[in-house]
Scaffold this motif. Structure first.
Motif, PDB file in Angstrom:
ATOM      1  N   TYR A  47       0.825  -1.206   0.000  1.00 10.95           N
ATOM      2  CA  TYR A  47       0.000   0.000   0.000  1.00 10.95           C
ATOM      3  C   TYR A  47       0.863   1.261   0.000  1.00 10.95           C
ATOM      4  O   TYR A  47       1.941   1.296   0.607  1.00 10.95           O
ATOM      5  N   SER A  48       0.373   2.302  -0.658  1.00  8.21           N
ATOM      6  CA  SER A  48       0.986   3.620  -0.529  1.00  8.21           C
ATOM      7  C   SER A  48       0.686   4.147   0.872  1.00  8.21           C
ATOM      8  O   SER A  48      -0.153   3.587   1.601  1.00  8.21           O
ATOM      9  N   ARG A  49       1.341   5.235   1.250  1.00 13.86           N
ATOM     10  CA  ARG A  49       1.089   5.799   2.578  1.00 13.86           C
ATOM     11  C   ARG A  49      -0.373   6.217   2.715  1.00 13.86           C
ATOM     12  O   ARG A  49      -1.007   5.981   3.746  1.00 13.86           O
ATOM     13  N   GLU A  50      -0.908   6.816   1.678  1.00  8.59           N
ATOM     14  CA  GLU A  50      -2.306   7.251   1.710  1.00  8.59           C
ATOM     15  C   GLU A  50      -3.253   6.069   1.841  1.00  8.59           C
ATOM     16  O   GLU A  50      -4.219   6.114   2.618  1.00  8.59           O
ATOM     17  N   HIS A  96      10.390   1.990  -7.033  1.00  9.35           N
ATOM     18  CA  HIS A  96      10.859   2.742  -5.871  1.00  9.35           C
ATOM     19  C   HIS A  96       9.671   3.198  -5.038  1.00  9.35           C
ATOM     20  O   HIS A  96       8.629   3.573  -5.577  1.00  9.35           O
ATOM     21  N   TYR A  97       9.856   3.182  -3.708  1.00  9.36           N
ATOM     22  CA  TYR A  97       8.917   3.826  -2.788  1.00  9.36           C
ATOM     23  C   TYR A  97       9.530   5.169  -2.419  1.00  9.36           C
ATOM     24  O   TYR A  97      10.707   5.252  -2.073  1.00  9.36           O
ATOM     25  N   ILE A  98       8.751   6.241  -2.490  1.00  8.97           N
ATOM     26  CA  ILE A  98       9.279   7.585  -2.325  1.00  8.97           C
ATOM     27  C   ILE A  98       9.232   8.011  -0.853  1.00  8.97           C
ATOM     28  O   ILE A  98       8.158   8.070  -0.247  1.00  8.97           O
ATOM     29  N   HIS A  99      10.419   8.291  -0.302  1.00 11.45           N
ATOM     30  CA  HIS A  99      10.529   8.833   1.050  1.00 11.45           C
ATOM     31  C   HIS A  99      10.759  10.333   0.979  1.00 11.45           C
ATOM     32  O   HIS A  99      11.124  10.881  -0.074  1.00 11.45           O
ATOM     33  N   GLY A 113       5.468   8.778  -0.166  1.00  8.31           N
ATOM     34  CA  GLY A 113       4.536   7.705   0.171  1.00  8.31           C
ATOM     35  C   GLY A 113       3.914   7.017  -1.015  1.00  8.31           C
ATOM     36  O   GLY A 113       2.993   6.211  -0.844  1.00  8.31           O
ATOM     37  N   THR A 114       4.391   7.322  -2.221  1.00 10.50           N
ATOM     38  CA  THR A 114       3.873   6.667  -3.421  1.00 10.50           C
ATOM     39  C   THR A 114       4.987   5.847  -4.071  1.00 10.50           C
ATOM     40  O   THR A 114       6.122   5.819  -3.591  1.00 10.50           O
ATOM     41  N   PHE A 115       4.640   5.201  -5.166  1.00  8.69           N
ATOM     42  CA  PHE A 115       5.589   4.339  -5.861  1.00  8.69           C
ATOM     43  C   PHE A 115       5.835   4.839  -7.286  1.00  8.69           C
ATOM     44  O   PHE A 115       4.952   5.410  -7.915  1.00  8.69           O
ATOM     45  N   THR A 116       7.035   4.570  -7.785  1.00  9.84           N
ATOM     46  CA  THR A 116       7.279   4.759  -9.209  1.00  9.84           C
ATOM     47  C   THR A 116       6.664   3.576  -9.950  1.00  9.84           C
ATOM     48  O   THR A 116       6.361   2.536  -9.334  1.00  9.84           O
ATOM     49  N   PRO A 117       6.483   3.662 -11.263  1.00  9.65           N
ATOM     50  CA  PRO A 117       6.000   2.497 -12.023  1.00  9.65           C
ATOM     51  C   PRO A 117       7.009   1.349 -11.968  1.00  9.65           C
ATOM     52  O   PRO A 117       8.214   1.560 -11.788  1.00  9.65           O
ATOM     53  N   TRP A 118       6.511   0.137 -12.123  1.00  7.45           N
ATOM     54  CA  TRP A 118       7.394  -1.018 -12.219  1.00  7.45           C
ATOM     55  C   TRP A 118       8.233  -0.903 -13.491  1.00  7.45           C
ATOM     56  O   TRP A 118       7.748  -0.480 -14.528  1.00  7.45           O
TER      57      TRP A 118
END
Length: 290
Positions: A47-50, A96-99, A113-118
């Protein structure tokens, strides 16, 4: 274990200091001209942070049953698939998960809290380095550890681990101290079930022990410096470890058990390079080429 495409995993809890070991590997790779694929364990969060916050808001009773340590909160099937694919043919997909500290990604427009595409791993790499929570995980459904050629654990004393997490998450990631402490408490069951057992599977463990008072790790305080600590290093394959060489090279080091070396905290980077560089070369020299 000998593979054409070796996998190294650095495993440890959130705030344990796995990034320090990853950075040491990166310096070694640059110096030794080794091309590595880097994968972070947070990339396999489900899951994303949201999304995570929404789940917990709608079902607060799940707070004690859903944490990033737990199997159900991670896409371990994708991690298993990546490790299996890389071990077989040096390929695989990751993201990547964005911090909050990922300034480069933030400048590209990604949100915390989101992800880059695979995407596909880069081609032509010599090995894969994973840093995260589950590099040595074994459950009834998943056996991530089976793919790993060198498993390195980072397990500071629990008080120090908590101090480091509180300091990082409040200063770098914008959480309140109360929120970080709440997260620590809610994850304890998953920590015991999924994180702790991995340290019995590691080939090498690095455990930093503070030499200053950390009796109350939940009180806001500075993280003890390297010079205010000792590091306990445990080796699984003690018979093939050159302890006399390490004792001679690392000033003020000593042994406490046949498989355990203790060094001053300020010598940790030196010790990591002395210990890990030959093991990396051994993995690469023993590769099976089809």
């Amino acid at each position: 274990m000998s593979r054409e495409y070796p996998i190294i995993a650095v495993t440890g809890s959130s705030g344990a200091g796995t990034t320090t070991i990853k950075d040491a590997f990166e310096r070694m790779f640059n110096r030794e001209k080794i091309e590595a694929a880097f994968v972070h364990g947070d990339s396999f969060h489900r899951y994303s942070r949201e999304e995570m916050n929404k789940i917990l808001l709608e079902a607060p009773e799940r707070k004690k049953s859903l944490s990033h340590f737990a199997v159900e909160a991670n896409m371990l099937d994708e991690l298993d698939r990546l490790f299996g694919s890389y071990a077989d043919n040096g390929t695989g997909i990751y993201r990547h998960y964005i911090h909050a500290e990922d300034t480069e990604m933030l400048e590209l427009g990604f949100r915390v809290g989101t992800f880059t595409p695979w995407t596909e791993l880069p081609e032509g790499t010599d090995l894969l380095l994973y840093e995260g929570l589950h590099g040595g995980l074994v459950t009834d459904e998943f056996n991530i550890a089976q793919y790993v050629d060198l498993l390195v654990g980072v397990a500071p004393t629990i008080n120090l681990e908590w101090i480091q997490k509180i300091e990082r998450d409040t200063n770098l990631r914008g959480y309140s101290q109360e929120a970080v402490i709440d997260t620590i408490q809610s994850r304890m069951s998953d920590y015991m079930q999924y994180i702790l057992p991995q340290f019995s599977r590691t080939h090498i463990n690095f455990q930093r022990i503070p030499t200053v008072d950390t009796s109350n790790p939940l009180a806001l305080q500075d993280v003890p410096s390297n010079d205010e600590s000792m590091v306990i290093i445990r080796f699984k394959d003690r018979l093939s470890t050159d302890f006399p060489y390490l004792l001679a090279m690392v000033k003020d080091s000593f042994m406490t058990r046949p498989d355990t070396l203790v060094i001053p905290g300020g010598k940790m980077s030196l010790a990591m390079e002395l210990i890990l560089t030959p093991r990396i070369h051994e993995l690469l020299e023993n590769r099976r080429f089809r």
